[in-house]
Design a protein around this motif. Structure first.
Motif, PDB file in Angstrom:
ATOM      1  N   THR A 189      53.135  36.159  10.771  1.00 39.01           N
ATOM      2  CA  THR A 189      54.283  35.513  11.408  1.00 39.01           C
ATOM      3  C   THR A 189      53.842  34.407  12.355  1.00 39.01           C
ATOM      4  O   THR A 189      54.438  33.323  12.392  1.00 39.01           O
ATOM      5  CB  THR A 189      55.120  36.553  12.164  1.00 39.01           C
ATOM      6  OG1 THR A 189      55.439  37.653  11.292  1.00 39.01           O
ATOM      7  CG2 THR A 189      56.419  35.953  12.657  1.00 39.01           C
ATOM      8  N   ASP A 190      52.784  34.665  13.141  1.00 36.50           N
ATOM      9  CA  ASP A 190      52.263  33.623  14.034  1.00 36.50           C
ATOM     10  C   ASP A 190      51.778  32.411  13.253  1.00 36.50           C
ATOM     11  O   ASP A 190      51.961  31.259  13.683  1.00 36.50           O
ATOM     12  CB  ASP A 190      51.112  34.186  14.879  1.00 36.50           C
ATOM     13  CG  ASP A 190      51.585  35.195  15.912  1.00 36.50           C
ATOM     14  OD1 ASP A 190      52.801  35.220  16.193  1.00 36.50           O
ATOM     15  OD2 ASP A 190      50.750  35.955  16.429  1.00 36.50           O
ATOM     16  N   ALA A 191      51.151  32.650  12.110  1.00 38.90           N
ATOM     17  CA  ALA A 191      50.673  31.534  11.294  1.00 38.90           C
ATOM     18  C   ALA A 191      51.829  30.705  10.748  1.00 38.90           C
ATOM     19  O   ALA A 191      51.756  29.473  10.692  1.00 38.90           O
ATOM     20  CB  ALA A 191      49.811  32.060  10.139  1.00 38.90           C
ATOM     21  N   LEU A 192      52.912  31.359  10.346  1.00 41.41           N
ATOM     22  CA  LEU A 192      54.089  30.634   9.889  1.00 41.41           C
ATOM     23  C   LEU A 192      54.637  29.724  10.982  1.00 41.41           C
ATOM     24  O   LEU A 192      54.967  28.556  10.741  1.00 41.41           O
ATOM     25  CB  LEU A 192      55.171  31.618   9.431  1.00 41.41           C
ATOM     26  CG  LEU A 192      55.097  32.160   8.003  1.00 41.41           C
ATOM     27  CD1 LEU A 192      56.235  33.139   7.768  1.00 41.41           C
ATOM     28  CD2 LEU A 192      55.159  31.036   6.993  1.00 41.41           C
ATOM     29  N   VAL A 193      54.752  30.267  12.186  1.00 36.47           N
ATOM     30  CA  VAL A 193      55.281  29.479  13.300  1.00 36.47           C
ATOM     31  C   VAL A 193      54.361  28.298  13.606  1.00 36.47           C
ATOM     32  O   VAL A 193      54.821  27.178  13.853  1.00 36.47           O
ATOM     33  CB  VAL A 193      55.464  30.368  14.546  1.00 36.47           C
ATOM     34  CG1 VAL A 193      55.786  29.531  15.778  1.00 36.47           C
ATOM     35  CG2 VAL A 193      56.577  31.383  14.313  1.00 36.47           C
ATOM     36  N   THR A 194      53.050  28.526  13.568  1.00 40.84           N
ATOM     37  CA  THR A 194      52.106  27.439  13.845  1.00 40.84           C
ATOM     38  C   THR A 194      52.195  26.350  12.790  1.00 40.84           C
ATOM     39  O   THR A 194      52.153  25.155  13.098  1.00 40.84           O
ATOM     40  CB  THR A 194      50.675  27.990  13.901  1.00 40.84           C
ATOM     41  OG1 THR A 194      50.603  29.030  14.890  1.00 40.84           O
ATOM     42  CG2 THR A 194      49.686  26.905  14.271  1.00 40.84           C
ATOM     43  N   LEU A 425      45.043  31.578  15.811  1.00 38.76           N
ATOM     44  CA  LEU A 425      46.049  32.261  16.619  1.00 38.76           C
ATOM     45  C   LEU A 425      45.809  33.768  16.639  1.00 38.76           C
ATOM     46  O   LEU A 425      46.091  34.435  17.639  1.00 38.76           O
ATOM     47  CB  LEU A 425      47.447  31.950  16.090  1.00 38.76           C
ATOM     48  CG  LEU A 425      48.148  30.727  16.689  1.00 38.76           C
ATOM     49  CD1 LEU A 425      48.452  30.961  18.156  1.00 38.76           C
ATOM     50  CD2 LEU A 425      47.331  29.464  16.523  1.00 38.76           C
ATOM     51  N   ALA A 426      45.279  34.310  15.536  1.00 37.25           N
ATOM     52  CA  ALA A 426      44.942  35.738  15.520  1.00 37.25           C
ATOM     53  C   ALA A 426      43.784  36.030  16.453  1.00 37.25           C
ATOM     54  O   ALA A 426      43.760  37.064  17.126  1.00 37.25           O
ATOM     55  CB  ALA A 426      44.592  36.169  14.096  1.00 37.25           C
TER      56      ALA A 426
END
Length: 509
Positions: A189-194, A425-426
């Motif tokens: 999910t964080d990767a999608l947002v980035t 981000l991870a």
């Protein structure tokens, strides 16, 4: 060759000017109707081209992508962050079960909390795999589905097994499995947002994610406190959270992924692709402008001993506060996070990073010190009841610590090289989690050193003062943060990157 003309007033359309005549294209065009052997990857928006001689053109058969998939994707991201924040709902019941049902001591409870968070440290591994390994032509939604399934299995099992001391090993295994699933889901999910933030206004999508996360946490703490007050059964909380996981899983399975970045899938061996991804990730983290802020934020979290378990047991065992009071205090904290996030998106992002973070760190230190008034019962002499004081200030330090991550998320998203969205981000998230675990173990050691136990909280004020002093120590390396950086610099970096890509393309031609 396609050249970019001046911006179109419609943000969803970009006008391109080939050598013959200009054409207008939607933001995303599907690759399905084009020659799969001659695809060219363009990041920030997916456009496929076929090459004939020296002229690039877009296939006339390519149809515009409707807006509906994008809306479904953002609905999935919003629900994902909301469910991520709502995880405090079953965890509130689990904490009460471990403290009162099984009878764990404050130190043992904090050890269980910290040990169960160890899977969150493996986020960089999940990030690299998500960046490099595609499943069915997608590399975000499949991992979200896998993570949700793991959480569903773990919390569903906790809702079915009897909550007794004999089943504690099974319960611990389920807790760890749930955090593994949460890690995988959060990374994707964080990767999608980035990825999507590259085409959005500075800091807007990160603020959206923080608001969804805080809203889920607000709802979880508010409903969790009342659920425990009237039912006294943590199984109900586990089953309710499992229902929300089913909703997230169904949405993830029904949404078609249209990634911002299209890569050459299947042309590079898997092992070579992983090696290349790890090399790019290491190179990105080694950059000074990324490494130094990471060191500061991780060090500022790890250096402060966390006494949350001791404070929680003091509030429930000594002050005899109702579960609803504890839950409502978390609600007040999340309201602060939402308000601060809206304020950041409107005004605070113009403040230089070092100035903003310095102010937040001072506020965090004094918020930790405010627990001293509660432990010494000074609030009663001021005419403030324990319930009102806990509602107002108990969760303030936790809320400030959560909001402090937002400027760093925006910074790393703007500096993150393309293709490393998931892994970088991870790494940031796992570093913060690892720092929190270190702080938790320091808190356990501090509690044992000063003699805090379930029957003796007389030295707890000493631990709070040590917390306050430790929160001021990160100012010793505040120079690691950029002096005058603000999210507005993201636009400058984008322009520089586009210029470098243009010059590189001209050199290749």
């Amino acid at each position: 060759m396609l050249t970019l003309s001046k911006p179109c007033p419609n943000p969803h359309l970009l006008t391109y000017k080939p050598k013959t005549r200009p054409i207008s294209l939607p933001l995303q065009i599907s690759n399905s109707s084009l020659d799969p052997k001659r695809r060219t990857s363009h990041k920030a928006f997916s456009i496929s081209t076929s090459q004939t001689s020296n002229t690039s053109y877009v296939s006339k058969q390519a149809k515009p992508v409707q807006l509906k998939p994008a809306i479904g994707m953002w609905t999935l991201c919003g629900l994902g962050y909301c469910v991520q924040g709502f995880r405090c709902f079953p965890w509130l019941g689990l904490n009460f079960h471990l403290a009162q049902g099984i009878g764990l001591s404050p130190g043992a409870l904090q050890l269980v909390q910290n040990f169960s968070n160890l899977p969150l440290v493996a986020k960089p591994l999940f990030g690299v795999i998500s960046d490099a390994v595609y499943i069915g032509g997608a590399h975000r939604l499949p991992y979200i589905s896998i993570g949700v399934c793991l959480q569903l299995v773990s919390w569903g099992t906790l809702a079915l097994i009897p909550p007794t001391a004999n089943t504690f090993p099974t319960q611990m295994a389920c807790i760890i499995l749930s955090n593994v699933g949460a890690s995988v889901t959060e990374v994707a999910t964080d990767a999608l947002v980035t990825e999507f933030s590259r085409a959005a206004e500075t800091g807007e999508l990160q603020s959206y994610a923080f608001i969804a996360l805080s809203a889920g946490s607000l709802l979880g703490n508010l409903s969790g406190g009342y659920a425990l007050l009237y039912t006294h059964d943590p199984k109900l909380l586990f089953m309710t959270f499992s229902f929300f996981l089913v909703q997230q899983l169904s949405l993830a399975l029904s949404t078609k992924e249209r990634t911002i970045e299209r890569r050459h899938i299947g042309t590079i061996p898997l092992w070579d692709n992983l090696q290349s991804q790890i090399s790019n990730f290491v190179q990105a983290v080694s950059e000074r402008q990324i490494l130094y802020p990471l060191c500061w934020i991780i060090g500022s979290v790890a250096f402060v001993p966390i006494l949350s378990g001791s404070i929680f047991c003091f509030q429930t065992q000594i002050l005899n506060l109702d579960p609803s009071i504890i839950g409502l205090s978390k609600v007040v904290g999340q309201l602060f996070v939402i308000s601060a996030t809206l304020l950041y998106n409107r005004f605070l992002k113009r403040i230089p990073l070092r100035t903003l973070v310095s102010g937040l760190q001072v506020m965090y230190a004094f918020a930790l010190l405010s627990d001293l008034l509660l432990v010494k019962q000074i609030n009663l002499s001021l005419g403030i009841s324990n319930e009102i004081y806990v509602l107002s200030l108990s969760a303030l330090a936790e809320a400030i610590a959560q909001f402090k991550l937002l400027p760093f998320t925006v910074l790393l998203s703007s500096l993150c090289p393309r293709g490393c969205e998931g892994s970088l981000l991870a790494f940031f998230a796992s570093g913060v989690v690892l720092a929190s675990i270190v702080g938790g173990f320091l808190g356990v050691g501090l509690s044992c050193l000063i003699g805090v136990s379930a029957a003796n909280y007389s030295n707890l004020p000493v631990g709070i003062i040590v917390q306050f002093l430790a929160a001021l120590v990160p100012f010793c390396w505040i120079s690691c943060l950029p002096l005058d950086w603000s999210p507005e610099d993201k636009k400058v970096r984008r322009n520089d990157e586009r210029k470098r890509n243009f010059l590189l393309q001209k050199k290749i031609e």
